[in-house]
Design a protein around this motif. Sequence first.
Motif, short mmCIF file in Angstrom:
data_model
loop_
_atom_site.label_atom_id
_atom_site.label_comp_id
_atom_site.label_asym_id
_atom_site.label_seq_id
_atom_site.Cartn_x
_atom_site.Cartn_y
_atom_site.Cartn_z
N THR A 1 0.79 -1.05 0.10
CA THR A 1 -0.05 -0.11 0.07
C THR A 1 1.01 1.31 0.07
O THR A 1 2.29 1.12 0.03
N GLU B 1 0.80 3.39 2.56
CA GLU B 1 0.71 3.58 4.03
C GLU B 1 2.01 2.85 4.73
O GLU B 1 1.91 1.92 4.69
N THR C 1 -5.71 -1.04 7.50
CA THR C 1 -4.96 0.49 7.43
C THR C 1 -4.96 1.03 8.63
O THR C 1 -5.61 0.40 9.74
N ASN C 2 -4.46 2.14 8.76
CA ASN C 2 -4.24 2.78 9.85
C ASN C 2 -5.42 3.05 10.64
O ASN C 2 -5.83 3.34 11.75
#
Length: 255
Positions: free
Chosen positions: A148, A150, A206-207
């Motif tokens: 990704t 991120e 994800t975060n």
Amino acid sequence: MYVRLAFGVAAHLEPEILIVDEVLAVGDADFQKKALGKMKDVSGKDGRTVLFVSHNMAAVETLCNTALFMENGFVKEQGTPTQMIKSYLEKGSLLKRIYSNENIENAIGNENVRVLFAAIENASASDADEMIDVNSAIDLRIVFVNSTKEETISVGFDLITLKGDIVFGSTNKTQSNIGAPTEIVCRIPPNLLNNDVYQIHLYFHTNGMSGLFSYNELLTFEIKDVERESGFLGKVNGLIRPVLQWEKIEYTHAK
């Protein structure tokens, strides 16, 4: 729909022997729950025989009081469901403490995350592949590639019994090397888990906790209780068996 209808008709005909083959592999959760309940009623309350054929270990252990382990059409072993499940896992090589695939294109995952390596290791022994005892610290080691944009993603897992009970889950927000392997380790302390067979359900987010990838039954491993097995004391009750602190204090009579 045909299978659900067939099961419904067969179950209500009140046969002396009800043969059920992988009926839980179809239908939604509600149908599976009703099917299990009906089979329990047939065998328990009505006193009739249910011949239940399934690869669903949790259902076999929940429903049956006797199990047959079959191989190539022949009965290999007979015993309690717990014993036969253990034999099935061991002799069927389903106990899998290590997953490894260095080829990123073929490794499990998707366009977001690829898992190159995962292992359950005995952190209390010089050889990480040694049998895991209830007194052993356990390392879950994971090597993955984050594709990704991120750098920080959330990596987590659920520890699940063969019956489907989630013992606990754990997540960690991890700084990763985008496009390159990142290695992380989660340690499970000793004297926490009971002797049993467990599976690792791995997941990435994800975060902001949007799902990236998840994989059920990535690893399957067994924890033994050598001391109690050799002493014939049986299994300690419960999903976990922590060593708790007990203390004797001087009794003071209440005034």
